[in-house]
Design a protein around this motif. Structure first.
Motif, PDB file in Angstrom:
ATOM      1  N   VAL A  27       1.756   2.833  10.815  1.00 29.75           N
ATOM      2  CA  VAL A  27       2.997   3.446  11.299  1.00 29.75           C
ATOM      3  C   VAL A  27       4.175   3.110  10.391  1.00 29.75           C
ATOM      4  O   VAL A  27       4.909   3.988   9.955  1.00 29.75           O
ATOM      5  CB  VAL A  27       3.284   3.003  12.754  1.00 29.75           C
ATOM      6  CG1 VAL A  27       4.603   3.568  13.244  1.00 29.75           C
ATOM      7  CG2 VAL A  27       2.142   3.409  13.671  1.00 29.75           C
ATOM      8  N   SER A  28       4.363   1.831  10.095  1.00 28.04           N
ATOM      9  CA  SER A  28       5.557   1.427   9.344  1.00 28.04           C
ATOM     10  C   SER A  28       5.258   0.852   7.960  1.00 28.04           C
ATOM     11  O   SER A  28       6.154   0.339   7.304  1.00 28.04           O
ATOM     12  CB  SER A  28       6.353   0.395  10.150  1.00 28.04           C
ATOM     13  OG  SER A  28       5.603  -0.790  10.302  1.00 28.04           O
ATOM     14  N   GLY A  29       4.010   0.935   7.518  1.00 27.48           N
ATOM     15  CA  GLY A  29       3.654   0.378   6.219  1.00 27.48           C
ATOM     16  C   GLY A  29       3.931   1.315   5.064  1.00 27.48           C
ATOM     17  O   GLY A  29       4.344   2.461   5.239  1.00 27.48           O
ATOM     18  N   ASN A  30       3.714   0.785   3.861  1.00 23.22           N
ATOM     19  CA  ASN A  30       3.883   1.562   2.641  1.00 23.22           C
ATOM     20  C   ASN A  30       2.906   0.969   1.619  1.00 23.22           C
ATOM     21  O   ASN A  30       2.904  -0.243   1.397  1.00 23.22           O
ATOM     22  CB  ASN A  30       5.323   1.455   2.140  1.00 23.22           C
ATOM     23  CG  ASN A  30       5.590   2.324   0.935  1.00 23.22           C
ATOM     24  OD1 ASN A  30       4.703   2.602   0.121  1.00 23.22           O
ATOM     25  ND2 ASN A  30       6.822   2.773   0.809  1.00 23.22           N
ATOM     26  N   ASP A  31       2.097   1.803   0.989  1.00 19.27           N
ATOM     27  CA  ASP A  31       1.107   1.303   0.043  1.00 19.27           C
ATOM     28  C   ASP A  31       1.740   0.709  -1.213  1.00 19.27           C
ATOM     29  O   ASP A  31       1.069   0.013  -1.972  1.00 19.27           O
ATOM     30  CB  ASP A  31       0.114   2.398  -0.333  1.00 19.27           C
ATOM     31  CG  ASP A  31      -0.872   2.675   0.787  1.00 19.27           C
ATOM     32  OD1 ASP A  31      -0.929   1.877   1.737  1.00 19.27           O
ATOM     33  OD2 ASP A  31      -1.570   3.697   0.713  1.00 19.27           O
ATOM     34  N   VAL A  36       1.503  -8.758   1.801  1.00 23.37           N
ATOM     35  CA  VAL A  36       1.282 -10.169   2.100  1.00 23.37           C
ATOM     36  C   VAL A  36       2.207 -10.749   3.168  1.00 23.37           C
ATOM     37  O   VAL A  36       2.159 -11.943   3.426  1.00 23.37           O
ATOM     38  CB  VAL A  36       1.340 -11.053   0.830  1.00 23.37           C
ATOM     39  CG1 VAL A  36       0.199 -10.716  -0.109  1.00 23.37           C
ATOM     40  CG2 VAL A  36       2.678 -10.943   0.158  1.00 23.37           C
ATOM     41  N   ASN A  37       3.024  -9.918   3.798  1.00 26.34           N
ATOM     42  CA  ASN A  37       3.759 -10.394   4.969  1.00 26.34           C
ATOM     43  C   ASN A  37       3.970  -9.237   5.923  1.00 26.34           C
ATOM     44  O   ASN A  37       3.871  -8.064   5.549  1.00 26.34           O
ATOM     45  CB  ASN A  37       5.076 -11.099   4.595  1.00 26.34           C
ATOM     46  CG  ASN A  37       6.065 -10.198   3.931  1.00 26.34           C
ATOM     47  OD1 ASN A  37       6.393  -9.136   4.437  1.00 26.34           O
ATOM     48  ND2 ASN A  37       6.553 -10.609   2.774  1.00 26.34           N
ATOM     49  N   TRP A  42       0.834  -2.853   4.082  1.00 22.77           N
ATOM     50  CA  TRP A  42       0.275  -1.638   3.513  1.00 22.77           C
ATOM     51  C   TRP A  42       0.180  -0.596   4.625  1.00 22.77           C
ATOM     52  O   TRP A  42       0.104  -0.927   5.799  1.00 22.77           O
ATOM     53  CB  TRP A  42      -1.122  -1.883   2.971  1.00 22.77           C
ATOM     54  CG  TRP A  42      -1.171  -2.764   1.766  1.00 22.77           C
ATOM     55  CD1 TRP A  42      -0.310  -2.783   0.717  1.00 22.77           C
ATOM     56  CD2 TRP A  42      -2.179  -3.729   1.466  1.00 22.77           C
ATOM     57  NE1 TRP A  42      -0.712  -3.698  -0.218  1.00 22.77           N
ATOM     58  CE2 TRP A  42      -1.855  -4.293   0.225  1.00 22.77           C
ATOM     59  CE3 TRP A  42      -3.311  -4.176   2.123  1.00 22.77           C
ATOM     60  CZ2 TRP A  42      -2.631  -5.278  -0.377  1.00 22.77           C
ATOM     61  CZ3 TRP A  42      -4.082  -5.151   1.524  1.00 22.77           C
ATOM     62  CH2 TRP A  42      -3.742  -5.692   0.288  1.00 22.77           C
ATOM     63  N   GLN A  43       0.120   0.679   4.242  1.00 23.26           N
ATOM     64  CA  GLN A  43       0.009   1.738   5.239  1.00 23.26           C
ATOM     65  C   GLN A  43      -1.412   2.255   5.391  1.00 23.26           C
ATOM     66  O   GLN A  43      -1.895   2.456   6.494  1.00 23.26           O
ATOM     67  CB  GLN A  43       0.933   2.903   4.891  1.00 23.26           C
ATOM     68  CG  GLN A  43       0.911   3.990   5.939  1.00 23.26           C
ATOM     69  CD  GLN A  43       1.915   5.084   5.649  1.00 23.26           C
ATOM     70  OE1 GLN A  43       2.279   5.303   4.499  1.00 23.26           O
ATOM     71  NE2 GLN A  43       2.371   5.756   6.674  1.00 23.26           N
ATOM     72  N   SER A  44      -2.096   2.460   4.294  1.00 26.85           N
ATOM     73  CA  SER A  44      -3.450   3.029   4.362  1.00 26.85           C
ATOM     74  C   SER A  44      -4.489   1.947   4.085  1.00 26.85           C
ATOM     75  O   SER A  44      -4.163   0.798   3.807  1.00 26.85           O
ATOM     76  CB  SER A  44      -3.595   4.163   3.347  1.00 26.85           C
ATOM     77  OG  SER A  44      -3.658   3.644   2.034  1.00 26.85           O
TER      78      SER A  44
END
Length: 75
Positions: A27-31, A36-37, A42-44
């Motif tokens: 939902v709120s990640g980004n590759d 590491v926190n 990460w998103q995918s």
């Protein structure tokens, strides 16, 4: 017996010192994040697939996240 207990505690501490904890949130990640926190997950699952994890590393998947098989191929 006390020396064995202390040696065991030291060994347990040393082996956990080098573990890395990774975070994945669809939902709120980004590759582009380093993963590491929990503030930069990460998103995918692609970075998970492409990372060479070491023994003891932990991968945390955020509650409420979802991934679909079409978006992640095993090879």
């Amino acid at each position: 017996m006390k020396k064995i207990y202390i040696a065991f505690l030291l060994l347990a501490f040393i082996t956990n010192c080098y573990a890395t904890e990774y975070f994945v949130n669809s939902v709120s990640g980004n590759d582009a994040n380093n993963g590491v926190n929990s503030a930069s997950p990460w998103q995918s699952l692609t970075p998970v697939k492409n990372t060479n994890f070491q023994p003891g590393d932990i991968i945390n998947f955020a509650r409420g996240s979802a991934w679909f098989a079409a978006a992640f191929e095993l090879s």
